[in-house]
Every structure is written in C-alpha cells, then in structure tokens.
Write a protein that holds these residues in place. Structure first.
Motif, PDB file in Angstrom:
ATOM      1  N   MET A   1      24.768  26.424 -19.723  1.00 30.22           N
ATOM      2  CA  MET A   1      25.488  25.460 -18.862  1.00 30.22           C
ATOM      3  C   MET A   1      25.271  25.953 -17.279  1.00 30.22           C
ATOM      4  SD  MET A   1      29.457  24.828 -19.452  1.00 30.22           S
ATOM      5  CE  MET A   1      30.284  25.026 -17.950  1.00 30.22           C
ATOM      6  N   GLU A   2      25.083  24.868 -16.699  1.00 26.64           N
ATOM      7  CA  GLU A   2      24.792  24.963 -15.370  1.00 26.64           C
ATOM      8  C   GLU A   2      26.273  25.074 -14.408  1.00 26.64           C
ATOM      9  OE1 GLU A   2      24.737  20.162 -13.966  1.00 26.64           O
ATOM     10  OE2 GLU A   2      22.966  21.532 -13.823  1.00 26.64           O
ATOM     11  N   ASN A   3      26.052  25.852 -13.305  1.00 21.91           N
ATOM     12  CA  ASN A   3      27.444  25.894 -12.575  1.00 21.91           C
ATOM     13  C   ASN A   3      27.573  24.880 -11.741  1.00 21.91           C
ATOM     14  OD1 ASN A   3      27.632  28.759 -13.416  1.00 21.91           O
ATOM     15  ND2 ASN A   3      25.867  29.083 -11.994  1.00 21.91           N
ATOM     16  N   GLN A   4      28.783  24.363 -11.736  1.00 19.26           N
ATOM     17  CA  GLN A   4      29.225  22.889 -11.210  1.00 19.26           C
ATOM     18  C   GLN A   4      30.699  23.117 -10.754  1.00 19.26           C
ATOM     19  OE1 GLN A   4      28.669  19.999 -13.991  1.00 19.26           O
ATOM     20  NE2 GLN A   4      30.636  20.095 -14.669  1.00 19.26           N
ATOM     21  N   ILE A   5      30.961  22.467  -9.643  1.00 18.78           N
ATOM     22  CA  ILE A   5      32.350  22.461  -8.867  1.00 18.78           C
ATOM     23  C   ILE A   5      32.513  21.080  -8.766  1.00 18.78           C
ATOM     24  CG2 ILE A   5      32.485  24.750  -8.033  1.00 18.78           C
ATOM     25  CD1 ILE A   5      31.866  23.130  -5.223  1.00 18.78           C
ATOM     26  N   VAL A   6      33.995  20.749  -8.459  1.00 17.10           N
ATOM     27  CA  VAL A   6      34.444  19.481  -8.077  1.00 17.10           C
ATOM     28  C   VAL A   6      34.991  19.422  -6.711  1.00 17.10           C
ATOM     29  CG1 VAL A   6      35.896  17.591  -8.846  1.00 17.10           C
ATOM     30  CG2 VAL A   6      34.827  18.829 -10.499  1.00 17.10           C
ATOM     31  N   CYS A   7      34.442  18.398  -6.108  1.00  9.16           N
ATOM     32  CA  CYS A   7      35.129  18.482  -4.651  1.00  9.16           C
ATOM     33  C   CYS A   7      36.334  18.076  -4.606  1.00  9.16           C
ATOM     34  CB  CYS A   7      34.401  17.216  -3.860  1.00  9.16           C
ATOM     35  SG  CYS A   7      35.089  16.847  -1.969  1.00  9.16           S
ATOM     36  N   PRO A   8      37.466  18.761  -4.099  1.00  6.58           N
ATOM     37  CA  PRO A   8      38.845  18.669  -4.064  1.00  6.58           C
ATOM     38  C   PRO A   8      39.140  17.309  -3.248  1.00  6.58           C
ATOM     39  CG  PRO A   8      38.251  20.364  -2.537  1.00  6.58           C
ATOM     40  CD  PRO A   8      37.102  20.067  -3.150  1.00  6.58           C
ATOM     41  N   ASN A   9      38.458  16.908  -2.404  1.00  5.69           N
ATOM     42  CA  ASN A   9      38.637  15.503  -1.865  1.00  5.69           C
ATOM     43  C   ASN A   9      38.378  14.341  -2.494  1.00  5.69           C
ATOM     44  OD1 ASN A   9      39.794  14.022   0.603  1.00  5.69           O
ATOM     45  ND2 ASN A   9      37.657  13.525   1.050  1.00  5.69           N
ATOM     46  N   CYS A  10      37.074  14.127  -2.978  1.00  2.00           N
ATOM     47  CA  CYS A  10      36.558  12.835  -3.384  1.00  2.00           C
ATOM     48  C   CYS A  10      36.306  12.957  -4.954  1.00  2.00           C
ATOM     49  CB  CYS A  10      35.154  12.471  -2.707  1.00  2.00           C
ATOM     50  SG  CYS A  10      33.974  13.478  -3.062  1.00  2.00           S
ATOM     51  N   LYS A  11      36.646  14.246  -5.477  1.00  2.00           N
ATOM     52  CA  LYS A  11      36.343  14.460  -6.976  1.00  2.00           C
ATOM     53  C   LYS A  11      34.882  14.394  -7.495  1.00  2.00           C
ATOM     54  CE  LYS A  11      40.727  15.043  -6.797  1.00  2.00           C
ATOM     55  NZ  LYS A  11      41.129  16.055  -5.927  1.00  2.00           N
ATOM     56  N   LYS A  12      33.877  14.342  -6.579  1.00  2.00           N
ATOM     57  CA  LYS A  12      32.530  14.213  -7.192  1.00  2.00           C
ATOM     58  C   LYS A  12      32.168  15.721  -7.630  1.00  2.00           C
ATOM     59  CE  LYS A  12      27.965  13.882  -5.300  1.00  2.00           C
ATOM     60  NZ  LYS A  12      27.065  13.717  -4.191  1.00  2.00           N
ATOM     61  N   THR A  13      31.351  15.494  -8.672  1.00  2.00           N
ATOM     62  CA  THR A  13      30.884  16.747  -9.378  1.00  2.00           C
ATOM     63  C   THR A  13      29.738  17.367  -8.431  1.00  2.00           C
ATOM     64  OG1 THR A  13      31.725  16.183 -11.338  1.00  2.00           O
ATOM     65  CG2 THR A  13      29.779  17.883 -11.548  1.00  2.00           C
ATOM     66  N   ILE A  14      29.668  18.508  -7.866  1.00  2.00           N
ATOM     67  CA  ILE A  14      28.428  18.935  -7.555  1.00  2.00           C
ATOM     68  C   ILE A  14      27.787  20.222  -8.162  1.00  2.00           C
ATOM     69  CG2 ILE A  14      27.787  20.235  -5.329  1.00  2.00           C
ATOM     70  CD1 ILE A  14      30.423  18.954  -3.909  1.00  2.00           C
TER      71      ILE A  14
ATOM     72  N   ASN B   1      23.779  22.567  -9.057  1.00  2.00           N
ATOM     73  CA  ASN B   1      22.562  22.798  -8.524  1.00  2.00           C
ATOM     74  C   ASN B   1      22.461  23.238  -7.121  1.00  2.00           C
ATOM     75  OD1 ASN B   1      21.326  22.469 -11.370  1.00  2.00           O
ATOM     76  ND2 ASN B   1      21.123  20.350 -10.982  1.00  2.00           N
ATOM     77  N   ASN B   2      23.389  24.049  -6.652  1.00  2.00           N
ATOM     78  CA  ASN B   2      23.531  24.523  -5.148  1.00  2.00           C
ATOM     79  C   ASN B   2      23.498  25.843  -5.096  1.00  2.00           C
ATOM     80  OD1 ASN B   2      25.106  25.284  -2.955  1.00  2.00           O
ATOM     81  ND2 ASN B   2      25.045  23.228  -2.477  1.00  2.00           N
ATOM     82  N   ALA B   3      22.784  26.426  -4.162  1.00  2.00           N
ATOM     83  CA  ALA B   3      22.864  27.841  -4.104  1.00  2.00           C
ATOM     84  C   ALA B   3      23.912  28.533  -3.823  1.00  2.00           C
ATOM     85  CB  ALA B   3      21.617  28.129  -3.145  1.00  2.00           C
ATOM     86  N   ILE B   4      24.710  28.164  -3.183  1.00  2.00           N
ATOM     87  CA  ILE B   4      26.157  28.669  -3.052  1.00  2.00           C
ATOM     88  C   ILE B   4      26.851  28.901  -4.274  1.00  2.00           C
ATOM     89  CG2 ILE B   4      28.086  28.678  -1.625  1.00  2.00           C
ATOM     90  CD1 ILE B   4      26.708  27.274   0.644  1.00  2.00           C
ATOM     91  N   ILE B   5      26.785  27.705  -5.029  1.00  2.00           N
ATOM     92  CA  ILE B   5      27.638  27.724  -6.232  1.00  2.00           C
ATOM     93  C   ILE B   5      27.036  28.739  -7.271  1.00  2.00           C
ATOM     94  CG2 ILE B   5      28.146  26.306  -8.284  1.00  2.00           C
ATOM     95  CD1 ILE B   5      28.167  23.976  -6.428  1.00  2.00           C
ATOM     96  N   ASN B   6      25.735  28.918  -7.282  1.00  2.00           N
ATOM     97  CA  ASN B   6      25.012  29.794  -8.243  1.00  2.00           C
ATOM     98  C   ASN B   6      25.374  31.239  -7.660  1.00  2.00           C
ATOM     99  OD1 ASN B   6      24.101  27.797  -9.830  1.00  2.00           O
ATOM    100  ND2 ASN B   6      22.017  27.524  -8.751  1.00  2.00           N
ATOM    101  N   ASP B   7      25.322  31.437  -6.493  1.00  2.00           N
ATOM    102  CA  ASP B   7      25.637  32.811  -5.893  1.00  2.00           C
ATOM    103  C   ASP B   7      27.049  33.031  -6.227  1.00  2.00           C
ATOM    104  OD1 ASP B   7      23.032  32.997  -4.899  1.00  2.00           O
ATOM    105  OD2 ASP B   7      23.692  32.751  -2.818  1.00  2.00           O
ATOM    106  N   ALA B   8      27.898  32.291  -5.951  1.00  2.00           N
ATOM    107  CA  ALA B   8      29.515  32.740  -6.234  1.00  2.00           C
ATOM    108  C   ALA B   8      29.474  32.903  -7.829  1.00  2.00           C
ATOM    109  CB  ALA B   8      30.033  31.435  -5.756  1.00  2.00           C
ATOM    110  N   ALA B   9      28.823  32.068  -8.647  1.00  2.00           N
ATOM    111  CA  ALA B   9      28.808  32.193 -10.170  1.00  2.00           C
ATOM    112  C   ALA B   9      28.372  33.788 -10.487  1.00  2.00           C
ATOM    113  CB  ALA B   9      28.402  31.487 -11.019  1.00  2.00           C
ATOM    114  N   LYS B  10      27.578  34.275  -9.751  1.00  2.00           N
ATOM    115  CA  LYS B  10      26.998  35.663  -9.967  1.00  2.00           C
ATOM    116  C   LYS B  10      27.694  36.689  -9.197  1.00  2.00           C
ATOM    117  CE  LYS B  10      22.919  34.045  -9.116  1.00  2.00           C
ATOM    118  NZ  LYS B  10      21.354  34.272  -8.853  1.00  2.00           N
TER     119      LYS B  10
END
Length: 75
Positions: free
Chosen positions: A1-14, A16-25
C-alpha cells in the motif's frame, strides 16, 4: 500500500511524495514541509500524525465518509 495523506485544507489526497515516504519510514528532517496545490503548508509532523492515524481500523471508513460529503458539497 502506498503512503498517502490528505490536505487539511482542500481534502486532496497526496501520494508518491518523498517527504511522505520518509515520514512513513521515520527518516528525513523534521523541519521539512510540503505545499499542497491549494497552497496549504503541510509539516513533517502533520504528515507523521496522519500516517499514524491511518493505522487505526476506522480511518479508511472515516476518510471515505468525508470524501463523500466533500463531493456532495462540491457538486
């Protein structure tokens, strides 16, 4: 499963981002942040909090309900 987050403002799912992947690890610099397309600044700590919350059973259901209500208000 890929790591993803939701923007707290617009609720867009983000995903495949390097920062998200680093935070997950648990890697990377904690002072890093990313910008959503809407301009919202999302900090490393906000990302790690969302990733931690995703481990709970009800998170996916909660996100699904919120996305339905968001679509109805937009459409």
């Amino acid at each position: 499963m890929e790591n993803q987050i939701v923007c707290p403002n617009c609720k867009k799912t983000i995903a495949n981002n390097a920062i998200i992947n680093d935070a997950a690890k648990g890697e990377g610099l904690t002072k890093r942040h990313m910008l959503c397309d809407c301009g919202e600044k999302i900090t490393y700590w906000q990302i790690t909090a969302q990733l931690r919350d995703q481990k709970t059973m009800g998170w996916k259901f909660h996100h699904w309900v919120r996305s339905l209500s968001h679509r109805q208000s937009s459409g």
